[in-house]
Write a protein that holds these residues in place. Structure first.
Motif, PDB file in Angstrom:
ATOM      1  N   UNK A 174     -17.476   2.803  12.343  1.00 17.07           N
ATOM      2  CA  UNK A 174     -17.800   2.859  10.883  1.00 17.07           C
ATOM      3  C   UNK A 174     -16.456   1.505  10.256  1.00 17.07           C
ATOM      4  N   UNK A 175     -16.615   1.371   8.939  1.00 28.08           N
ATOM      5  CA  UNK A 175     -16.173   0.215   8.598  1.00 28.08           C
ATOM      6  C   UNK A 175     -15.290   0.915   7.209  1.00 28.08           C
ATOM      7  N   UNK A 176     -14.139   1.083   7.075  1.00 22.11           N
ATOM      8  CA  UNK A 176     -12.961   0.784   8.425  1.00 22.11           C
ATOM      9  C   UNK A 176     -13.287   1.618   9.459  1.00 22.11           C
ATOM     10  N   UNK A 177     -12.837   1.130  10.620  1.00 22.54           N
ATOM     11  CA  UNK A 177     -12.942   1.831  11.867  1.00 22.54           C
ATOM     12  C   UNK A 177     -12.150   3.153  11.948  1.00 22.54           C
ATOM     13  N   UNK A 178     -12.679   4.509  12.075  1.00 18.51           N
ATOM     14  CA  UNK A 178     -12.133   5.513  11.795  1.00 18.51           C
ATOM     15  C   UNK A 178     -12.705   6.701  12.659  1.00 18.51           C
ATOM     16  N   UNK A 179     -12.332   7.770  12.782  1.00 20.72           N
ATOM     17  CA  UNK A 179     -12.508   8.932  13.536  1.00 20.72           C
ATOM     18  C   UNK A 179     -12.356  10.158  12.865  1.00 20.72           C
ATOM     19  N   UNK A 180     -13.708  10.891  13.107  1.00 25.16           N
ATOM     20  CA  UNK A 180     -13.772  12.206  12.254  1.00 25.16           C
ATOM     21  C   UNK A 180     -12.835  13.103  12.799  1.00 25.16           C
ATOM     22  N   UNK A 201      -4.316   3.548  11.843  1.00 22.65           N
ATOM     23  CA  UNK A 201      -3.315   3.208  10.792  1.00 22.65           C
ATOM     24  C   UNK A 201      -2.748   4.472  10.265  1.00 22.65           C
ATOM     25  N   UNK A 202      -3.542   5.272   9.463  1.00 22.17           N
ATOM     26  CA  UNK A 202      -3.140   6.428   8.777  1.00 22.17           C
ATOM     27  C   UNK A 202      -2.290   7.467   9.853  1.00 22.17           C
ATOM     28  N   UNK A 203      -2.852   7.440  11.046  1.00 23.45           N
ATOM     29  CA  UNK A 203      -2.307   8.341  12.019  1.00 23.45           C
ATOM     30  C   UNK A 203      -0.995   7.640  12.336  1.00 23.45           C
ATOM     31  N   UNK A 204      -0.696   6.601  12.542  1.00 26.11           N
ATOM     32  CA  UNK A 204       0.591   5.784  13.028  1.00 26.11           C
ATOM     33  C   UNK A 204       1.559   6.110  11.826  1.00 26.11           C
ATOM     34  N   UNK A 237      -0.465  12.990  18.956  1.00 24.60           N
ATOM     35  CA  UNK A 237      -1.448  12.840  18.282  1.00 24.60           C
ATOM     36  C   UNK A 237      -1.631  11.273  18.147  1.00 24.60           C
ATOM     37  N   UNK A 238      -0.666  10.585  17.984  1.00 27.64           N
ATOM     38  CA  UNK A 238      -0.545   8.973  18.200  1.00 27.64           C
ATOM     39  C   UNK A 238      -1.421   8.693  19.530  1.00 27.64           C
ATOM     40  N   UNK A 251       6.726  11.912  15.398  1.00 29.18           N
ATOM     41  CA  UNK A 251       7.676  12.732  15.262  1.00 29.18           C
ATOM     42  C   UNK A 251       7.350  14.309  14.574  1.00 29.18           C
ATOM     43  N   UNK A 252       6.115  14.402  14.063  1.00 32.81           N
ATOM     44  CA  UNK A 252       5.815  15.728  13.516  1.00 32.81           C
ATOM     45  C   UNK A 252       5.465  16.769  14.492  1.00 32.81           C
ATOM     46  N   UNK A 253       5.982  18.022  14.048  1.00 29.61           N
ATOM     47  CA  UNK A 253       5.987  19.049  14.721  1.00 29.61           C
ATOM     48  C   UNK A 253       7.221  19.445  15.214  1.00 29.61           C
TER      49      UNK A 253
END
Length: 316
Positions: A238-244, A195-198, A227-228, A203-205
Protein backbone atom coordinates in the motif's frame (compact mmCIF):
# COMPACT_ATOMS: atom_id res chain seq x y z
CA UNK A 1 -8.81 -3.00 38.90
CA UNK A 2 -11.01 -5.94 37.96
CA UNK A 3 -11.22 -8.87 40.31
CA UNK A 4 -9.88 -12.12 38.87
CA UNK A 5 -13.37 -13.57 38.48
CA UNK A 6 -14.47 -10.49 36.48
CA UNK A 7 -11.76 -10.82 33.85
CA UNK A 8 -12.45 -12.38 30.46
CA UNK A 9 -11.25 -16.01 30.40
CA UNK A 10 -9.42 -16.76 27.14
CA UNK A 11 -7.66 -19.56 25.32
CA UNK A 12 -5.62 -18.08 22.46
CA UNK A 13 -5.45 -20.45 19.46
CA UNK A 14 -2.74 -19.40 17.01
CA UNK A 15 -0.50 -20.23 14.06
CA UNK A 16 2.11 -18.10 15.80
CA UNK A 17 4.91 -18.39 13.24
CA UNK A 18 2.83 -17.50 10.18
CA UNK A 19 3.76 -13.80 9.80
CA UNK A 20 3.87 -11.15 12.57
CA UNK A 21 0.33 -10.26 13.63
CA UNK A 22 0.02 -13.38 15.81
CA UNK A 23 2.98 -12.36 17.97
CA UNK A 24 1.61 -8.86 18.48
CA UNK A 25 -1.86 -10.20 19.29
CA UNK A 26 -0.39 -12.59 21.84
CA UNK A 27 1.77 -9.92 23.47
CA UNK A 28 -1.22 -7.55 23.59
CA UNK A 29 -3.28 -10.27 25.27
CA UNK A 30 -0.53 -11.20 27.75
CA UNK A 31 0.10 -7.54 28.60
CA UNK A 32 -3.64 -6.89 29.20
CA UNK A 33 -3.87 -8.73 32.50
CA UNK A 34 -6.25 -6.05 33.76
CA UNK A 35 -8.86 -7.29 31.27
CA UNK A 36 -8.03 -10.93 30.50
CA UNK A 37 -7.44 -14.16 32.36
CA UNK A 38 -5.33 -16.14 29.89
CA UNK A 39 -6.08 -19.80 30.56
CA UNK A 40 -3.67 -21.05 27.93
CA UNK A 41 -2.28 -20.85 24.41
CA UNK A 42 -2.86 -23.56 21.82
CA UNK A 43 -1.05 -23.64 18.48
CA UNK A 44 -1.85 -25.02 15.06
CA UNK A 45 0.03 -25.22 11.77
CA UNK A 46 -1.08 -23.42 8.61
CA UNK A 47 0.53 -23.29 5.16
CA UNK A 48 3.18 -20.74 6.15
CA UNK A 49 5.55 -20.75 9.09
CA UNK A 50 6.42 -24.42 9.26
CA UNK A 51 4.99 -27.36 11.17
CA UNK A 52 3.61 -27.47 14.68
CA UNK A 53 7.09 -27.41 16.24
CA UNK A 54 7.93 -24.09 14.60
CA UNK A 55 4.54 -22.60 15.47
CA UNK A 56 5.03 -23.72 19.07
CA UNK A 57 8.55 -22.28 19.20
CA UNK A 58 7.39 -18.82 18.13
CA UNK A 59 4.58 -18.73 20.70
CA UNK A 60 7.09 -19.87 23.29
CA UNK A 61 9.40 -16.98 22.40
CA UNK A 62 6.63 -14.45 23.06
CA UNK A 63 5.77 -16.14 26.35
CA UNK A 64 9.44 -16.03 27.36
CA UNK A 65 9.72 -12.35 26.43
CA UNK A 66 6.69 -11.67 28.61
CA UNK A 67 8.30 -13.57 31.49
CA UNK A 68 5.31 -15.91 31.59
CA UNK A 69 6.73 -19.24 30.41
CA UNK A 70 5.58 -21.84 32.92
CA UNK A 71 2.80 -19.55 34.15
CA UNK A 72 0.53 -19.63 31.09
CA UNK A 73 0.12 -23.14 29.59
CA UNK A 74 1.29 -23.60 25.98
CA UNK A 75 0.07 -26.67 24.10
CA UNK A 76 0.58 -28.18 20.66
CA UNK A 77 -2.45 -28.60 18.41
CA UNK A 78 -3.17 -29.85 14.93
CA UNK A 79 -0.74 -30.13 12.05
CA UNK A 80 -3.36 -31.59 9.69
CA UNK A 81 -6.92 -30.42 9.06
CA UNK A 82 -10.29 -31.34 10.54
CA UNK A 83 -11.29 -33.90 7.93
CA UNK A 84 -8.00 -35.79 8.30
CA UNK A 85 -8.13 -35.93 12.10
CA UNK A 86 -11.77 -36.20 13.17
CA UNK A 87 -12.01 -39.99 12.76
CA UNK A 88 -9.09 -40.41 15.17
CA UNK A 89 -10.40 -38.37 18.11
CA UNK A 90 -11.59 -41.46 19.97
CA UNK A 91 -8.01 -42.68 20.22
CA UNK A 92 -5.79 -41.97 23.22
CA UNK A 93 -3.45 -40.03 20.98
CA UNK A 94 -4.11 -38.14 17.75
CA UNK A 95 -2.80 -35.12 15.86
CA UNK A 96 -3.64 -32.12 18.06
CA UNK A 97 -4.81 -34.13 21.09
CA UNK A 98 -2.88 -32.04 23.61
CA UNK A 99 -4.58 -28.78 22.58
CA UNK A 100 -7.99 -30.35 21.96
CA UNK A 101 -8.13 -32.03 25.36
CA UNK A 102 -6.94 -28.82 27.05
CA UNK A 103 -9.74 -26.83 25.40
CA UNK A 104 -12.32 -29.38 26.57
CA UNK A 105 -11.00 -29.58 30.12
CA UNK A 106 -10.79 -25.80 30.49
CA UNK A 107 -14.29 -25.27 29.05
CA UNK A 108 -15.71 -27.67 31.62
CA UNK A 109 -14.32 -25.74 34.56
CA UNK A 110 -17.01 -23.84 36.44
CA UNK A 111 -16.97 -20.14 35.57
CA UNK A 112 -19.70 -17.49 35.53
CA UNK A 113 -18.57 -16.28 32.10
CA UNK A 114 -18.15 -18.22 28.88
CA UNK A 115 -14.61 -19.20 27.97
CA UNK A 116 -13.52 -17.24 24.90
CA UNK A 117 -11.78 -19.40 22.32
CA UNK A 118 -9.92 -16.62 20.51
CA UNK A 119 -8.81 -18.32 17.31
CA UNK A 120 -6.53 -16.41 14.95
CA UNK A 121 -5.50 -19.23 12.61
CA UNK A 122 -7.38 -22.17 11.15
CA UNK A 123 -10.32 -23.48 13.21
CA UNK A 124 -9.12 -27.09 13.39
CA UNK A 125 -8.40 -27.30 17.12
CA UNK A 126 -11.73 -25.68 18.01
CA UNK A 127 -13.78 -27.85 15.66
CA UNK A 128 -12.07 -31.02 16.93
CA UNK A 129 -12.81 -30.06 20.54
CA UNK A 130 -16.49 -29.54 19.72
CA UNK A 131 -16.61 -32.80 17.78
CA UNK A 132 -14.96 -34.75 20.59
CA UNK A 133 -17.18 -33.29 23.31
CA UNK A 134 -20.22 -31.31 22.14
CA UNK A 135 -21.26 -30.63 25.75
CA UNK A 136 -18.71 -27.80 25.91
CA UNK A 137 -20.64 -25.73 23.32
CA UNK A 138 -22.83 -23.82 25.84
CA UNK A 139 -19.73 -22.93 27.86
CA UNK A 140 -17.61 -21.34 25.13
CA UNK A 141 -17.69 -18.36 22.80
CA UNK A 142 -15.67 -18.79 19.61
CA UNK A 143 -14.20 -15.52 18.32
CA UNK A 144 -12.39 -16.15 15.04
CA UNK A 145 -10.18 -13.85 13.02
CA UNK A 146 -11.00 -15.00 9.52
CA UNK A 147 -12.96 -14.68 6.27
CA UNK A 148 -13.57 -11.92 3.78
CA UNK A 149 -17.32 -12.48 4.19
CA UNK A 150 -19.41 -11.89 2.14
CA UNK A 151 -16.65 -12.38 -0.42
CA UNK A 152 -14.66 -15.64 -0.81
CA UNK A 153 -11.04 -16.34 0.03
CA UNK A 154 -8.93 -15.57 3.11
CA UNK A 155 -5.90 -17.34 4.53
CA UNK A 156 -7.28 -18.72 7.81
CA UNK A 157 -10.49 -19.83 6.16
CA UNK A 158 -8.74 -21.56 3.26
CA UNK A 159 -6.46 -23.51 5.62
CA UNK A 160 -9.45 -25.52 6.90
CA UNK A 161 -12.76 -24.66 5.26
CA UNK A 162 -14.43 -27.80 6.58
CA UNK A 163 -13.62 -26.86 10.20
CA UNK A 164 -15.24 -23.47 9.62
CA UNK A 165 -18.35 -25.00 8.03
CA UNK A 166 -18.59 -27.49 10.89
CA UNK A 167 -18.69 -24.64 13.40
CA UNK A 168 -21.15 -22.66 11.27
CA UNK A 169 -23.49 -25.65 11.44
CA UNK A 170 -22.99 -26.23 15.15
CA UNK A 171 -24.79 -24.56 18.04
CA UNK A 172 -21.77 -22.83 19.56
CA UNK A 173 -21.66 -19.04 19.91
CA UNK A 174 -19.59 -17.99 16.89
CA UNK A 175 -18.21 -14.58 15.92
CA UNK A 176 -16.29 -13.84 12.73
CA UNK A 177 -13.85 -10.93 12.92
CA UNK A 178 -13.58 -10.09 9.24
CA UNK A 179 -10.33 -9.59 7.33
CA UNK A 180 -11.53 -8.18 3.96
CA UNK A 181 -8.24 -7.68 2.16
CA UNK A 182 -7.89 -4.20 0.68
CA UNK A 183 -11.15 -2.89 2.11
CA UNK A 184 -11.63 -0.32 4.88
CA UNK A 185 -14.30 -2.40 6.67
CA UNK A 186 -12.11 -5.32 7.79
CA UNK A 187 -9.12 -5.82 10.07
CA UNK A 188 -6.91 -5.31 7.01
CA UNK A 189 -7.46 -1.61 7.70
CA UNK A 190 -5.72 -1.83 11.10
CA UNK A 191 -2.31 -1.14 9.60
CA UNK A 192 0.99 0.20 10.88
CA UNK A 193 4.09 1.47 9.12
CA UNK A 194 7.64 0.50 9.98
CA UNK A 195 8.22 4.10 11.06
CA UNK A 196 5.36 3.88 13.59
CA UNK A 197 6.74 0.66 15.02
CA UNK A 198 10.22 2.16 15.28
CA UNK A 199 8.73 5.13 17.12
CA UNK A 200 6.50 3.27 19.59
CA UNK A 201 7.90 -0.21 20.22
CA UNK A 202 11.62 -0.17 21.17
CA UNK A 203 12.18 -1.34 24.74
CA UNK A 204 8.51 -2.00 25.45
CA UNK A 205 7.41 -4.80 27.74
CA UNK A 206 9.14 -6.39 30.74
CA UNK A 207 12.89 -6.87 30.58
CA UNK A 208 13.71 -10.56 30.98
CA UNK A 209 16.89 -11.83 32.60
CA UNK A 210 17.68 -14.39 29.90
CA UNK A 211 17.67 -13.03 26.33
CA UNK A 212 15.44 -14.87 23.87
CA UNK A 213 16.66 -15.62 20.35
CA UNK A 214 14.02 -14.55 17.83
CA UNK A 215 13.15 -16.36 14.65
CA UNK A 216 15.63 -14.25 12.65
CA UNK A 217 18.58 -15.24 14.86
CA UNK A 218 18.94 -12.14 17.02
CA UNK A 219 18.50 -12.24 20.82
CA UNK A 220 16.23 -9.83 22.72
CA UNK A 221 15.38 -9.12 26.35
CA UNK A 222 12.00 -7.44 25.70
CA UNK A 223 9.11 -7.88 23.28
CA UNK A 224 9.26 -4.33 21.91
CA UNK A 225 12.71 -4.81 20.43
CA UNK A 226 11.61 -8.15 18.96
CA UNK A 227 8.64 -6.36 17.40
CA UNK A 228 11.01 -3.95 15.64
CA UNK A 229 13.04 -6.92 14.37
CA UNK A 230 9.93 -8.67 13.04
CA UNK A 231 8.93 -5.55 11.12
CA UNK A 232 12.42 -5.40 9.61
CA UNK A 233 11.85 -8.80 7.99
CA UNK A 234 8.41 -8.41 6.43
CA UNK A 235 6.98 -7.16 3.14
CA UNK A 236 4.90 -3.99 3.13
CA UNK A 237 1.88 -3.13 1.01
CA UNK A 238 0.00 0.00 0.00
CA UNK A 239 0.75 3.70 0.10
CA UNK A 240 2.20 4.48 2.54
CA UNK A 241 3.75 1.01 2.82
CA UNK A 242 2.22 -0.65 5.89
CA UNK A 243 1.38 -4.00 7.44
CA UNK A 244 -1.95 -5.12 8.90
CA UNK A 245 -2.15 -6.38 12.50
CA UNK A 246 -5.24 -8.50 11.83
CA UNK A 247 -5.03 -10.78 14.86
CA UNK A 248 -4.28 -7.94 17.26
CA UNK A 249 -7.55 -6.26 16.24
CA UNK A 250 -9.42 -9.44 17.18
CA UNK A 251 -7.98 -9.26 20.70
CA UNK A 252 -8.93 -5.57 20.83
CA UNK A 253 -12.63 -6.04 20.12
CA UNK A 254 -12.92 -8.74 22.78
CA UNK A 255 -11.28 -6.29 25.18
CA UNK A 256 -13.60 -3.44 24.14
CA UNK A 257 -16.49 -4.25 21.75
CA UNK A 258 -17.08 -0.53 21.10
CA UNK A 259 -13.97 -0.49 18.88
CA UNK A 260 -15.86 -2.16 16.01
CA UNK A 261 -19.39 -2.72 14.78
CA UNK A 262 -21.18 -6.04 15.06
CA UNK A 263 -24.29 -7.52 13.54
CA UNK A 264 -26.19 -10.79 13.84
CA UNK A 265 -26.96 -12.73 10.69
CA UNK A 266 -28.38 -16.18 9.87
CA UNK A 267 -25.34 -18.46 9.60
CA UNK A 268 -24.24 -18.78 5.96
CA UNK A 269 -22.19 -21.68 4.59
CA UNK A 270 -19.22 -21.83 2.20
CA UNK A 271 -19.77 -24.06 -0.83
CA UNK A 272 -17.34 -24.31 -3.76
CA UNK A 273 -15.50 -21.32 -2.28
CA UNK A 274 -18.62 -19.14 -2.44
CA UNK A 275 -20.69 -17.88 0.46
CA UNK A 276 -24.25 -19.15 0.34
CA UNK A 277 -26.76 -17.19 2.41
CA UNK A 278 -29.34 -19.13 4.42
CA UNK A 279 -31.91 -16.47 5.39
CA UNK A 280 -34.29 -19.03 6.93
CA UNK A 281 -31.55 -20.43 9.18
CA UNK A 282 -32.51 -19.99 12.84
CA UNK A 283 -28.87 -20.43 13.79
CA UNK A 284 -27.27 -16.96 13.89
CA UNK A 285 -23.68 -15.77 14.17
CA UNK A 286 -21.99 -12.42 14.79
CA UNK A 287 -20.04 -10.52 12.14
CA UNK A 288 -17.48 -7.89 13.25
CA UNK A 289 -16.55 -5.07 10.86
CA UNK A 290 -15.63 -1.35 10.67
CA UNK A 291 -12.81 -1.34 13.20
CA UNK A 292 -11.74 1.88 14.92
CA UNK A 293 -8.07 1.81 14.01
CA UNK A 294 -7.12 4.87 16.04
CA UNK A 295 -8.60 3.62 19.31
CA UNK A 296 -7.28 0.10 18.77
CA UNK A 297 -3.73 1.23 18.00
CA UNK A 298 -3.76 3.78 20.82
CA UNK A 299 -4.75 1.09 23.32
CA UNK A 300 -2.17 -1.30 21.89
CA UNK A 301 0.64 1.22 22.37
CA UNK A 302 -0.65 2.23 25.81
CA UNK A 303 -0.74 -1.44 26.80
CA UNK A 304 2.84 -1.92 25.60
CA UNK A 305 3.85 1.09 27.74
CA UNK A 306 1.79 0.33 30.86
CA UNK A 307 1.55 -3.44 30.71
CA UNK A 308 -0.04 -5.62 33.34
CA UNK A 309 0.84 -9.24 32.87
CA UNK A 310 -1.71 -12.01 32.74
CA UNK A 311 -0.75 -14.33 35.57
CA UNK A 312 0.84 -11.48 37.50
CA UNK A 313 -1.91 -9.21 38.68
CA UNK A 314 0.23 -6.62 40.49
CA UNK A 315 0.32 -3.24 38.69
CA UNK A 316 3.67 -2.48 37.09
Amino acid sequence: MKQEEDKIPVIFDTDANNELDDQHALAYLLFSGDSFRVEGITVNATYNGGDIEEQYAEAQRVLQLAGLEGTVPLLKGANADFAEIKEQIGLDSFDGAEAVDFIIQTAKQTTPEKLVLLAVGKLTNVALALEKDSTIAPHVRVVWLGSNYPEPGEYNQDNDTLAMNYILNSGVAFEMVTVRYGKPSGTDAVRVTQEEVNQHMPGKGPKVATPVTGRHGVAFDNFGDYSVNLFEHIQYHGNPPARALFDMAAVAIVKDPSWAQSKRIPAPILRDNKWVERPENKRTITIWENFDKEKIMDDFYQTMEHYQLAGNQSPL
